[in-house]
Design an enzyme around this catalytic site. Structure first.
Site, PDB file in Angstrom:
ATOM      1  CG  HIS A  98      -6.275   1.814  -0.457  1.00  0.00           C
ATOM      2  ND1 HIS A  98      -4.902   2.555  -0.762  1.00  0.00           N
ATOM      3  CD2 HIS A  98      -6.164   0.851   0.562  1.00  0.00           C
ATOM      4  CE1 HIS A  98      -4.400   1.667  -0.510  1.00  0.00           C
ATOM      5  NE2 HIS A  98      -4.851   0.673   0.558  1.00  0.00           N
TER       6      HIS A  98
ATOM      7  CB  CYS B  10      -0.610   0.323   1.406  1.00  0.00           C
ATOM      8  SG  CYS B  10      -1.701  -1.426   1.063  1.00  0.00           S
TER       9      CYS B  10
END
Length: 380
Positions: free
Chosen positions: A338, A86
């Site tokens: 995201h 991430c």
């Protein structure tokens, strides 16, 4: 040390998994961003030293190289793809800034891209050509040794339990994220970040994941994702598709190309944390970054902290003592989405367009138990 500045930053709107952008490969998501930079900053784009992109669940290979060639950039630009889960997009920005500080080049493009909709299926290879077992599919690679590698949902529940974050607090945080994002759209704030993208003949320029009619009552009705848990589909982010690109250069080169404002890169930290509490990576990363630069949270005007799960944002906010008015001012990933490899670069893009905030930080919690954070200062 060479002063490094971000002089341009744009993103696509983020599509949800299986949504408006489901048919576009990562290279196609990046193409309009490359086109925008080339059309707007043609002289600078003719002198690019490298393109550095974050990507997590793509086809493998080197998406940065393939994407820049498909966008018509010079074959002499090499291209580098980074996978720090991430944190990849933020790490790509940091890497470009560090390369310029080291004297490796003058002008870099950095960012990230992800298409969760087009991500390939993963199958384990048989151990023998005579293996008679059915193919074994898996969702993701392991991030840590057995016993230290929870699913993202389990990790979010670990954080909620360890730090005493209630279901109600998570739901309220998620609702506020949507409300702030909707208000920011109404005030034409988010639009500054986004370029138009053509998706099946229609203009796509608004994040897919925003829920206009969401309320506490609706959130409270959602079942936990794990038995007796507190994390729901409503208080965590969605899986998303999208891309982000930033133009970064040393300040002397920026002035030569007639740039007069942007973000000055000041410093960054990437650090490891307990893998079962991976969402807490921003806490030691930001803490160390502030100590290193002899600052406190009071010296920072705005902090963009990726909203993978409400539990980890609320817990990080408490641990770092971040005032609510400084944290994710215009909402975050729970509302906008995201796209893993692009999200960190999206945080920096948001900070780039927040021109009234002098000192800012972008930070990510990262799979496997890591956190990264970058400190910026406004250049006007």
């Amino acid at each position: 040390m060479t002063e490094v500045v971000i002089v341009a930053a744009k993103r696509t709107a983020f599509g949800k998994y299986g949504g408006s952008l489901k048919h576009l490969e990562p290279e196609a998501l990046l193409k309009p961003l490359f086109r925008h930079l080339t059309e707007t900053y043609s002289e600078a784009m003719a002198h690019i030293d490298d393109v550095i992109l974050g990507n997590v669940v793509g086809n493998g290979g080197n998406i940065a190289r393939k994407a820049l060639l498909e966008a018509g950039l010079s074959e002499h630009i090499p291209g580098l793809t980074i996978d720090r889960q991430c944190g990849s997009g933020l790490e790509a920005v940091i890497h470009a800034c560090r390369m310029i500080q080291a004297g490796a080049g003058h002008i870099y493009i950095a960012g990230g891209v992800e298409s969760t909709s087009r991500a390939p299926w993963k199958i384990k290879r048989p151990q023998s050509v005579y293996d008679t077992h059915l193919p074994e599919f898996f969702e993701r690679a392991s991030f840590a040794p057995d016993g230290q590698d929870p699913s993202m949902i389990e990790a979010a529940e670990n954080v909620a339990k360890t730090y005493g974050i209630t279901r109600e607090e998570q739901d309220q945080y998620a609702l506020n994220s949507h409300k702030k994002t909707i208000e920011a759209y109404e005030n034409n704030i988010v639009q500054q970040e986004i370029i138009n993208l053509s998706a099946k003949g229609e203009i796509f320029n608004r994040d897919d994941s925003i829920k206009e009619r969401l309320n506490v009552r609706t959130l409270s009705r959602l079942n936990p994702l794990l038995s007796e848990g507190t994390v729901t589909a409503g208080n965590c982010c969605m899986k998303n598709d999208g891309a982000v690109l930033l133009m970064i250069m040393d300040k002397k080169t920026a002035l030569a190309h007639k740039f007069k404002e942007g973000l000055i890169f000041k410093d960054s930290i990437t650090i490891g944390v307990e893998p079962t509490l991976l969402g807490m990576g921003p806490v030691p990363a930001v803490s160390k970054l502030l100590r290193k630069n002899k600052m406190t949270i009071e010296d920072i005007n705005a902090i963009e902290l990726n909203e993978a799960f409400a539990s980890q944002v609320v817990a990080s906010q408490r641990c770092l003592d971040i005032p609510a008015h400084k944290l994710n001012k215009y909402g975050g990933a729970i509302a906008t989405g995201h796209p893993y490899g692009a999200s960190g670069a999206a945080l920096v893009t948001r900070l780039f367009h927040m021109k009234n905030d002098k000192r800012t930080i972008a930070t990510m919690g990262i799979g496997g138990g890591m956190g990264n954070a970058a400190l910026f200062e406004r250049w006007l």
